[in-house]
Design an enzyme around this catalytic site. Structure first.
Site, PDB file in Angstrom:
ATOM      1  N   CYS A 336       1.867   6.347  -3.245  1.00  0.00           N
ATOM      2  CA  CYS A 336       2.613   5.787  -2.131  1.00  0.00           C
ATOM      3  C   CYS A 336       1.825   4.995  -0.919  1.00  0.00           C
ATOM      4  CB  CYS A 336       3.858   6.076  -1.985  1.00  0.00           C
ATOM      5  SG  CYS A 336       5.157   4.838  -1.208  1.00  0.00           S
ATOM      6  N   HIS A 448       6.271   8.178  -7.176  1.00  0.00           N
ATOM      7  CA  HIS A 448       6.472   9.307  -6.888  1.00  0.00           C
ATOM      8  C   HIS A 448       7.112  10.212  -8.001  1.00  0.00           C
ATOM      9  CE1 HIS A 448       6.422   8.518  -2.458  1.00  0.00           C
ATOM     10  NE2 HIS A 448       6.839   7.366  -2.667  1.00  0.00           N
TER      11      HIS A 448
END
Length: 513
Positions: A336, A448
């Site tokens: 991310c 994630h």
């Protein structure tokens, strides 16, 4: 109407989240339809629900302990600190803007109370018992008028309250007595029991102190919960990183060394918990070049403020240290915000995260990221499309994870895309994700939770083992099974530590035979 029990603390980080998780598991084991709830959470660790909304990670663990799928009714208000005394405000899983602490506490928090009431109504209609967590302390006089997470909730539900103190910090007796003293008469009446948490040593030595507490406060002490080592349950926020390893110690010589770069706005560090639980891995967090050492793998985690964290890495000399390692052949993996940092530029023209218009990235990947007003929130299922790592393709199917970012990333030239998203938000998809450098050493993804997959995690570790001349191992640790065992272990410890008959009486339930 559902019954309720509320856990409050004498301060932050006394163990409210973990004890709430324990009670969720215990009542589930008792056959009750139990659900966790926290009106307002302040955390950088968050999660995306199946319907694409955002909530605090602590309530996710509590939901798992209760045998439920996480949903935002369990955490209707989420505050995500962005820096400069500001937070992104998330209501019912959707961001509504950035606010200063003053703006929120003096003007907006009571508006957010409507969402809290609505969520409580829905949960009360569907469940038998609400296990409710407070935040910080209910005796913060400067915040009480606009507080929506402690006594306002207890009064609304008429919930009995357990007040928790952390004896490991010291001053537990004074904090319990002082907190009760600062509550008004109606609030004090709701407190039905006291709990001492994180005790180390011979509990019989506490007997005089417990007797004093009961005589002084008129409240029963329900029990003393011991400090539980290596709990193995997701933590609420980066405050718990203080308890995680920041060095290798003397036991890492025969283990794979994995360094996580720790930044001021690090988020979703739970991405690496499964790696930390592997028996042949020494995972550690580093804030300075000296702490980095000579790792086998470097991880760049997510961030709530990518530009500021990138500048922090640069200012501390960590960027130079990371580059030195990569030049020597150490792989670097970003998730991310960490993935965004690996590119050529990070742009924030709307000043979504910071006052910087544009920041130069590491430049390892041919990508540029621009922050937009819209946040992408979705659960995904992915696979390894073509992920060569240290000379061998990494297999991976049915990789479950989620995306949670405001950056839109473009590719300035062709690049290897290691992952394919095959489902997003519950619908079929066919989207490539991530990027891999030409030499295969630097990789990034928006997904994630990708290291939660046992087979993929073990394949990566085994490639690192091969580099060290160590034999490959079969799967050593099963993450989901490990979490279930951790919830059961926690529940057993808390059952043995508390007067369960008294607790059931306070809740208004009888224990099953």
């Amino acid at each position: 109407m559902a019954k309720s029990i509320m856990l409050m603390g004498t301060s932050s980080h006394v163990g409210k989240s973990i004890l709430t998780t324990a009670l969720c598991r215990i009542f589930r084991q008792e056959g009750r339809r139990v659900v966790p709830f926290k009106a307002q959470n302040m955390a950088l660790n968050s999660y995306v629900t199946l319907d694409g909304r955002e909530m605090g990670r602590a309530q996710v663990a509590q939901a798992e302990a209760a045998g439920l799928a996480p949903m935002v009714d369990m955490n209707p208000v989420l505050l995500k600190p962005t820096g400069n005394a500001q937070s992104q405000v998330v209501i019912m899983g959707e961001p509504v803007g950035n606010m200063s602490a003053r703006e929120y506490h003096k003007g907006y928090s009571l508006k957010a109370w409507d969402a809290v009431e609505d969520a409580l109504t829905r949960l009360q209609d569907e469940y038998e018992l609400l296990v409710v967590e407070g935040a910080g302390s209910p005796a913060e006089i400067n915040l009480k008028a606009n507080d929506i997470v402690n006594m306002r909730v207890a009064k609304y539900l008429q919930a009995p309250v357990l007040l928790i103190a952390d004896i490991d910090r010291g001053g537990a007796l004074a904090s319990l007595v002082g907190t009760l003293e600062l509550l008004d008469e109606e609030e004090r009446a709701l407190v039905k029991g006291l709990v001492i948490n994180k005790f180390r040593g011979d509990v019989t030595l506490l007997t005089p102190a417990l007797k004093f507490l009961e005589e002084k406060t008129g409240k029963p002490v329900l029990g003393v919960v011991p400090h539980i080592e290596q709990l193995g349950i997701d933590e609420e926020d980066s405050v718990s990183l203080e308890e995680k390893s920041c060095g290798l110690g003397n036991t890492a010589a025969d283990r794979i060394r994995i360094a996580v770069i720790r930044t001021p706005k690090l988020s979703n560090f739970t991405d690496f918990d499964a790696l930390a639980d592997e028996p042949d891995v020494a995972l550690y967090y580093v804030s300075t070049p000296a702490e980095l050492g000579s790792p086998d793998l470097i991880l760049l985690p997510g961030s709530k403020n990518t530009t500021e964290d990138l500048l922090h890495i640069r200012a501390t000399g960590l960027e130079t240290a990371i580059r030195r390692c990569v030049s020597a052949g150490t792989p670097l993996f970003g998730i991310c915000g960490g993935y965004q940092m690996l590119g050529r530029k990070v742009c924030d023209p709307l000043h979504t995260e910071s006052a910087h218009d544009e920041i130069e990235g590491f430049g390892y990947l041919p990508i540029e990221t621009t922050f937009a007003a819209h946040k992408r929130l979705r659960q995904v299922t992915a696979e390894c499309a073509d992920f060569p790592f240290l000379g061998e393709k990494i297999p991976g199917k049915n990789l479950s994870g989620y995306e949670i970012h405001m950056g839109e990333t473009i590719f300035t030239e062709d690049v290897h895309r290691p992952f394919r998203i095959v489902a997003a938000g519950g619908r079929p998809a066919d989207v490539r994700d991530g990027a891999l450098s030409a030499d295969g050493l630097v990789c990034g993804t928006y997904i994630h939770g990708i290291f939660d997959d046992d087979a993929l995690r073990r394949a990566i570790i085994n490639r690192l083992r091969a580099r060290r001349g160590l034999a490959a191992l079969s799967v050593q640790y099963r993450y989901r099974e490990g979490k279930e065992r951790a919830y059961d272990r926690l529940a057993e410890t808390v059952r043995e530590s508390l007067d369960m008959a008294k607790l059931m009486s306070i809740v208004g339930m009888e224990a099953n035979a």
